[in-house]
Write a protein that holds these residues in place. Structure first.
Motif, mmCIF file in Angstrom:
data_model
loop_
_atom_site.group_PDB
_atom_site.id
_atom_site.type_symbol
_atom_site.label_atom_id
_atom_site.label_comp_id
_atom_site.label_asym_id
_atom_site.label_seq_id
_atom_site.Cartn_x
_atom_site.Cartn_y
_atom_site.Cartn_z
ATOM 1 N N TRP A 99 58.752 41.127 11.752
ATOM 2 C CA TRP A 99 58.604 42.568 11.534
ATOM 3 C C TRP A 99 59.615 43.355 12.360
ATOM 4 O O TRP A 99 59.947 42.977 13.483
ATOM 5 C CB TRP A 99 57.200 43.023 11.949
ATOM 6 C CG TRP A 99 56.086 42.372 11.194
ATOM 7 C CD1 TRP A 99 55.521 41.157 11.442
ATOM 8 C CD2 TRP A 99 55.396 42.905 10.070
ATOM 9 N NE1 TRP A 99 54.512 40.902 10.548
ATOM 10 C CE2 TRP A 99 54.411 41.958 9.693
ATOM 11 C CE3 TRP A 99 55.501 44.090 9.337
ATOM 12 C CZ2 TRP A 99 53.540 42.159 8.618
ATOM 13 C CZ3 TRP A 99 54.629 44.293 8.270
ATOM 14 C CH2 TRP A 99 53.671 43.345 7.922
ATOM 15 N N THR A 100 60.071 44.452 11.810
ATOM 16 C CA THR A 100 60.796 45.447 12.575
ATOM 17 C C THR A 100 60.521 46.803 11.945
ATOM 18 O O THR A 100 59.847 46.895 10.908
ATOM 19 C CB THR A 100 62.310 45.149 12.605
ATOM 20 O OG1 THR A 100 62.923 46.052 13.531
ATOM 21 C CG2 THR A 100 62.947 45.340 11.228
ATOM 22 N N PHE A 101 61.033 47.841 12.574
ATOM 23 C CA PHE A 101 60.671 49.197 12.154
ATOM 24 C C PHE A 101 61.915 50.058 12.024
ATOM 25 O O PHE A 101 62.972 49.736 12.565
ATOM 26 C CB PHE A 101 59.685 49.811 13.166
ATOM 27 C CG PHE A 101 58.480 48.946 13.384
ATOM 28 C CD1 PHE A 101 57.405 49.030 12.517
ATOM 29 C CD2 PHE A 101 58.446 48.030 14.412
ATOM 30 C CE1 PHE A 101 56.313 48.207 12.689
ATOM 31 C CE2 PHE A 101 57.347 47.209 14.597
ATOM 32 C CZ PHE A 101 56.275 47.296 13.725
ATOM 33 N N GLU A 102 61.785 51.151 11.286
ATOM 34 C CA GLU A 102 62.907 52.041 11.038
ATOM 35 C C GLU A 102 62.411 53.483 11.103
ATOM 36 O O GLU A 102 61.407 53.836 10.457
ATOM 37 C CB GLU A 102 63.523 51.762 9.672
ATOM 38 C CG GLU A 102 64.865 52.415 9.439
ATOM 39 C CD GLU A 102 65.988 51.814 10.283
ATOM 40 O OE1 GLU A 102 67.059 52.453 10.367
ATOM 41 O OE2 GLU A 102 65.813 50.720 10.861
ATOM 42 N N PRO A 103 63.068 54.330 11.906
ATOM 43 C CA PRO A 103 62.625 55.721 12.016
ATOM 44 C C PRO A 103 62.945 56.524 10.761
ATOM 45 O O PRO A 103 63.807 56.151 9.958
ATOM 46 C CB PRO A 103 63.418 56.240 13.215
ATOM 47 C CG PRO A 103 64.647 55.392 13.249
ATOM 48 C CD PRO A 103 64.219 54.037 12.768
ATOM 49 N N ASP A 104 62.196 57.603 10.589
ATOM 50 C CA ASP A 104 62.477 58.592 9.538
ATOM 51 C C ASP A 104 62.499 57.980 8.147
ATOM 52 O O ASP A 104 63.367 58.287 7.320
ATOM 53 C CB ASP A 104 63.815 59.292 9.807
ATOM 54 C CG ASP A 104 63.866 59.926 11.186
ATOM 55 O OD1 ASP A 104 62.843 60.494 11.610
ATOM 56 O OD2 ASP A 104 64.915 59.826 11.850
ATOM 57 N N ALA A 105 61.555 57.091 7.864
ATOM 58 C CA ALA A 105 61.480 56.472 6.532
ATOM 59 C C ALA A 105 60.016 56.258 6.164
ATOM 60 O O ALA A 105 59.171 56.021 7.036
ATOM 61 C CB ALA A 105 62.221 55.137 6.514
ATOM 62 N N ASP A 106 59.720 56.333 4.863
ATOM 63 C CA ASP A 106 58.342 56.110 4.403
ATOM 64 C C ASP A 106 58.255 54.932 3.435
ATOM 65 O O ASP A 106 57.275 54.763 2.739
ATOM 66 C CB ASP A 106 57.767 57.370 3.748
ATOM 67 C CG ASP A 106 58.578 57.853 2.547
ATOM 68 O OD1 ASP A 106 59.574 57.172 2.180
ATOM 69 O OD2 ASP A 106 58.233 58.899 1.979
ATOM 70 N N TRP A 107 59.323 54.089 3.406
ATOM 71 C CA TRP A 107 59.349 52.919 2.541
ATOM 72 C C TRP A 107 59.116 51.654 3.362
ATOM 73 O O TRP A 107 59.115 51.685 4.596
ATOM 74 C CB TRP A 107 60.676 52.810 1.790
ATOM 75 C CG TRP A 107 61.901 53.131 2.609
ATOM 76 C CD1 TRP A 107 62.664 54.268 2.560
ATOM 77 C CD2 TRP A 107 62.506 52.312 3.634
ATOM 78 N NE1 TRP A 107 63.701 54.201 3.476
ATOM 79 C CE2 TRP A 107 63.621 53.007 4.154
ATOM 80 C CE3 TRP A 107 62.214 51.059 4.159
ATOM 81 C CZ2 TRP A 107 64.449 52.514 5.154
ATOM 82 C CZ3 TRP A 107 63.027 50.549 5.173
ATOM 83 C CH2 TRP A 107 64.124 51.271 5.656
#
Length: 311
Positions: free
Chosen positions: A133-141
């Motif tokens: 898992w990883t994450f990404e700012p400013d995204a809703d996908w």
């Protein structure tokens, strides 16, 4: 807006199918370029046979290699994404898609218990398939990438020290490529991923991601690392080994390097080869439920490579 869990499972099943059958265009183009430069008759024959095999697999909608590897997932979650049933539900959907793909694609059931050798015949078991898992700012996908990578050979690790420097890294990579080629431990031409730094587990993780989640021709944004990637590719193709170990010049279709800050006293290095069955596919599931498919995972974003506390 909440993403329906059935859309996650639908997307995971689709990318499982695509990864097993369709070779990404970037790797296919890399091999076609090697066809023009390979000097050995036998490896050149292998390269042509590879392309023919991919075309036949695509036409018949069957896996392009009998060994369908160990399916695994890489999930990038937008910070604003919301999923029906939560992320435990996402993991269940990914496991369910793996089990279904094993039957419908079909994938070879490669997963067994390490001690008792029991087999569920669906590539699902304890800690299988792996999900990172990883994450990404400013995204809703949510991006879901599957990689079907061999699980036996094509990987090595060495703890180097700061005094070994860049030359030590070059020697490790060349020693490992030669050993893999002589012993039949890699299916070349391969995408070679090199992880440098981090702790030992992070180093291994970075190297595998570098091999499996970057496209042929992609360069690290650090110009000095990018230069080293090209140099290692050139060195790898100069050791006298070509496709499938025959004498030639087509060992490495590309080399990717990823780094992590590490302990002051060491310089861990890992190397991974993503074989001539470079199987990967990505789905982006949007907040409205729409799905986009692609072959570039776009895993290493600027956020992934951030150095400071704040973003």
């Amino acid at each position: 807006m909440t993403i329906a869990i059935n859309r996650i499972e639908e997307a995971a099943l689709e990318i499982m199918t695509r990864a097993a059958i369709e070779i990404p265009e970037d790797y296919r183009s890399g091999i076609k370029s090697m066809q023009k430069t390979e000097t050995g008759q036998l490896p050149r024959f292998v390269l042509h046979a590879m392309v023919d095999n991919w075309e036949a697999a695509d036409a018949d909608r069957r896996p392009m290699c009998a060994d369908t590897g160990l399916p695994r997932y890489y999930v990038k979650v937008g910070n604003n994404a919301s999923v029906e049933t939560g992320f435990v539900g996402v993991e269940r959907a990914l496991r369910a898609a793996t089990a279904q793909a094993t039957t419908t694609v079909p994938l070879r059931p490669n997963r067994v218990h390490p001690l008792w050798r029991t087999d569920n015949n669906n590539n699902v078991g304890i800690n299988a398939p792996e999900v990172e898992w990883t994450f990404e700012p400013d995204a809703d996908w949510i991006d879901v990438t599957t990689v079907h990578k061999g699980g036996l050979f094509g990987t090595d690790y060495r703890m180097l020290f700061p005094g070994d420097g860049i030359d030590g890294i070059k020697r490790f990579v060349l020693d490992t490529l030669i050993a893999f080629g002589k012993r039949g431990l890699a299916c070349q031409p391969a995408i070679v991923g090199v992880g440098i730094g981090g702790s030992k587990d992070t180093c291994m993780q970075l190297g595998k991601q570098a091999a499996c989640l970057r496209t042929v021709g992609d360069r690290n944004p650090d110009p000095k690392i990018a230069e080293l990637e090209l140099e290692l590719k050139k060195l790898g193709n100069s050791i006298g080994m070509g496709a499938m170990g025959f004498v030639g010049t087509s060992m490495v279709v590309d080399c990717h390097i990823e780094v992590g800050h590490t302990h002051t006293g060491g310089m861990p290095v890992s190397m991974h080869t993503f074989c001539l069955s470079s199987r990967r596919a990505t789905a982006r599931i949007h907040a409205d439920g729409s799905i986009e498919y692609r072959t570039d995972p776009q895993w290493f974003t600027p956020y992934m490579r951030r150095e400071t506390v704040e973003w």
